[in-house]
Design a protein around this motif. Structure first.
Motif, PDB file in Angstrom:
ATOM      1  N   LYS A 159       0.828  -1.209   0.000  1.00 52.33           N
ATOM      2  CA  LYS A 159       0.000   0.000   0.000  1.00 52.33           C
ATOM      3  C   LYS A 159       0.863   1.260   0.000  1.00 52.33           C
ATOM      4  CE  LYS A 159      -4.411  -1.693   1.534  1.00 52.33           C
ATOM      5  NZ  LYS A 159      -5.712  -1.273   2.092  1.00 52.33           N
TER       6      LYS A 159
ATOM      7  N   THR B  26       2.007   1.697  -3.454  1.00 51.31           N
ATOM      8  CA  THR B  26       0.854   2.148  -4.239  1.00 51.31           C
ATOM      9  C   THR B  26       0.663   3.650  -4.109  1.00 51.31           C
ATOM     10  OG1 THR B  26      -0.296   0.017  -4.109  1.00 51.31           O
ATOM     11  CG2 THR B  26      -1.655   1.981  -4.447  1.00 51.31           C
ATOM     12  N   TYR B  27       0.736   4.163  -2.875  1.00 52.55           N
ATOM     13  CA  TYR B  27       0.551   5.603  -2.679  1.00 52.55           C
ATOM     14  C   TYR B  27       1.630   6.393  -3.419  1.00 52.55           C
ATOM     15  CZ  TYR B  27       0.301  10.210  -0.686  1.00 52.55           C
ATOM     16  OH  TYR B  27       0.222  11.570  -0.557  1.00 52.55           O
TER      17      TYR B  27
ATOM     18  N   CYS C 213       3.170   5.614  -6.053  1.00 51.43           N
ATOM     19  CA  CYS C 213       2.860   5.570  -7.479  1.00 51.43           C
ATOM     20  C   CYS C 213       1.645   6.441  -7.807  1.00 51.43           C
ATOM     21  CB  CYS C 213       2.617   4.116  -7.900  1.00 51.43           C
ATOM     22  SG  CYS C 213       2.306   3.861  -9.660  1.00 51.43           S
ATOM     23  N   TRP C 214       0.682   6.458  -6.904  1.00 57.29           N
ATOM     24  CA  TRP C 214      -0.573   7.173  -7.110  1.00 57.29           C
ATOM     25  C   TRP C 214      -0.403   8.687  -7.129  1.00 57.29           C
ATOM     26  CZ3 TRP C 214      -5.911   7.201  -7.654  1.00 57.29           C
ATOM     27  CH2 TRP C 214      -6.608   8.235  -7.063  1.00 57.29           C
TER      28      TRP C 214
ATOM     29  N   ALA D 256      -7.286   1.689  -1.721  1.00 53.58           N
ATOM     30  CA  ALA D 256      -6.773   0.665  -2.638  1.00 53.58           C
ATOM     31  C   ALA D 256      -6.893  -0.686  -1.971  1.00 53.58           C
ATOM     32  CB  ALA D 256      -5.316   0.943  -3.010  1.00 53.58           C
TER      33      ALA D 256
ATOM     34  N   ILE E 175      -5.269  -4.560  -2.106  1.00 53.23           N
ATOM     35  CA  ILE E 175      -4.131  -5.327  -2.597  1.00 53.23           C
ATOM     36  C   ILE E 175      -4.509  -6.795  -2.744  1.00 53.23           C
ATOM     37  CG2 ILE E 175      -1.724  -5.964  -2.193  1.00 53.23           C
ATOM     38  CD1 ILE E 175      -2.198  -2.941  -2.581  1.00 53.23           C
TER      39      ILE E 175
ATOM     40  N   SER F 232      -2.813  -3.898  -7.333  1.00 45.19           N
ATOM     41  CA  SER F 232      -3.355  -2.877  -6.444  1.00 45.19           C
ATOM     42  C   SER F 232      -4.566  -2.246  -7.127  1.00 45.19           C
ATOM     43  CB  SER F 232      -2.284  -1.827  -6.143  1.00 45.19           C
ATOM     44  OG  SER F 232      -2.777  -0.871  -5.227  1.00 45.19           O
TER      45      SER F 232
ATOM     46  N   ILE G 185      -7.421   0.252  -7.447  1.00 42.22           N
ATOM     47  CA  ILE G 185      -7.673   1.601  -6.950  1.00 42.22           C
ATOM     48  C   ILE G 185      -9.179   1.794  -6.759  1.00 42.22           C
ATOM     49  CG2 ILE G 185      -7.328   4.047  -7.340  1.00 42.22           C
ATOM     50  CD1 ILE G 185      -4.751   2.377  -6.943  1.00 42.22           C
TER      51      ILE G 185
ATOM     52  N   PHE H 290      -2.925  -0.792 -10.401  1.00 42.85           N
ATOM     53  CA  PHE H 290      -1.483  -0.742 -10.615  1.00 42.85           C
ATOM     54  C   PHE H 290      -0.951  -2.166 -10.590  1.00 42.85           C
ATOM     55  CE2 PHE H 290      -1.199   3.505  -8.074  1.00 42.85           C
ATOM     56  CZ  PHE H 290      -1.864   4.164  -9.089  1.00 42.85           C
TER      57      PHE H 290
ATOM     58  N   GLY I  58       2.117  -4.652  -9.486  1.00 39.66           N
ATOM     59  CA  GLY I  58       3.065  -4.619  -8.376  1.00 39.66           C
ATOM     60  C   GLY I  58       3.901  -5.885  -8.300  1.00 39.66           C
TER      61      GLY I  58
ATOM     62  N   ALA J 183       5.209  -0.689  -7.106  1.00 36.45           N
ATOM     63  CA  ALA J 183       3.933  -0.514  -7.798  1.00 36.45           C
ATOM     64  C   ALA J 183       4.198   0.415  -8.965  1.00 36.45           C
ATOM     65  CB  ALA J 183       2.887   0.078  -6.870  1.00 36.45           C
TER      66      ALA J 183
END
Length: 226
Positions: A155, A158-159, A161-162, A175, A177, A187, A189, A199, A201, A214
């Motif tokens: 996570k 992910t953040y 990347c986000w 998100a 997972i 991931s 969203i 995403f 990962g 990610a």
């Protein structure tokens, strides 16, 4: 060794292991503007910052960029990479790393590292959705005692990347997972609007650390971002 196959081939990834001593060597070699970002921090924080920035400069050099330009901070604290580059940094006790890639291959990328051990008691209920908690139980029954930390680490990546894609905060419930046993994860969203619905990962556990990535490839982004 933390393998380079955490990322697509176009990415450049540099990491370093550290011990418990506070070493300011890399910090002291930074551009003055970079050092200014943490000038009031304690030495341990300066060391982490300097090591991660050193990894970033080394990774950029592998892409053909010089090391003289400062990597400053942008909105939300994200690193400001040279034009045409996506990237991410991470550091934890004993490990620092950076990844960079041309944006025409990876539109955005996030990396995170955590110690391979369970989260503190009570944390999993704050960061994991119900289906993720089921996954954690399944992985633990298969001997992965740090399954909750893996979800947390995914996570965090992910953040990272986000945010460059959306310029918006993404909470742990934004998100979901889905971890796969082959060292990948998806991931999904849940926040809306979202630039892409999921995403890709990857994850590894080596030498007492979990490292996750990610990313959104240019090919994937082209299907959704216009």
């Amino acid at each position: 060794m933390i393998e380079r196959d955490l990322f697509p081939r176009a990415a450049r990834y540099v990491y370093m292991r550290t011990d418990s001593a506070v070493d300011l060597t890399n910090f002291n070699q930074l551009h003055p503007e970079e050092k200014g970002l943490v000038s009031r921090a304690v030495d341990r924080r300066k060391a982490e910052f300097g090591d991660a920035r050193w990894c970033a400069h080394e990774a950029l050099a592998e892409l053909g960029y010089g090391s003289s330009e400062a990597i400053l901070r942008g909105e939300g604290g994200m690193p400001l990479w040279p034009d045409g580059v996506s990237g991410s940094l991470t550091h934890t006790e004993g490990f620092r790393a950076a990844v960079v890639a041309p944006v025409d291959h990876l539109v955005s990328v996030g990396i995170d590292c955590e110690p391979a051990g369970p989260l503190p008691e009570g944390v999993v209920d704050q960061i994991a959705r119900s289906q993720e908690r089921q996954q954690i139980d399944t992985m633990r029954s298969n001997g992965i005692e740090w399954a909750d930390r893996l979800i947390f680490c995914a996570k965090e990546a992910t953040y990272k990347c986000w945010f460059p894609l959306s310029r918006r905060w993404l909470g742990f419930d934004g998100a979901e997972i889905e971890v796969h046993p082959d060292g990948t994860f998806t991931s999904y969203i849940l926040a809306r609007p979202a630039p892409v619905p999921f995403f890709e990962g990857r994850w590894k556990e080596r030498a007492g650390f979990i490292v996750t990535s990610a990313f959104v490839t240019a090919e994937h982004a082209a299907r959704f971002i216009h």
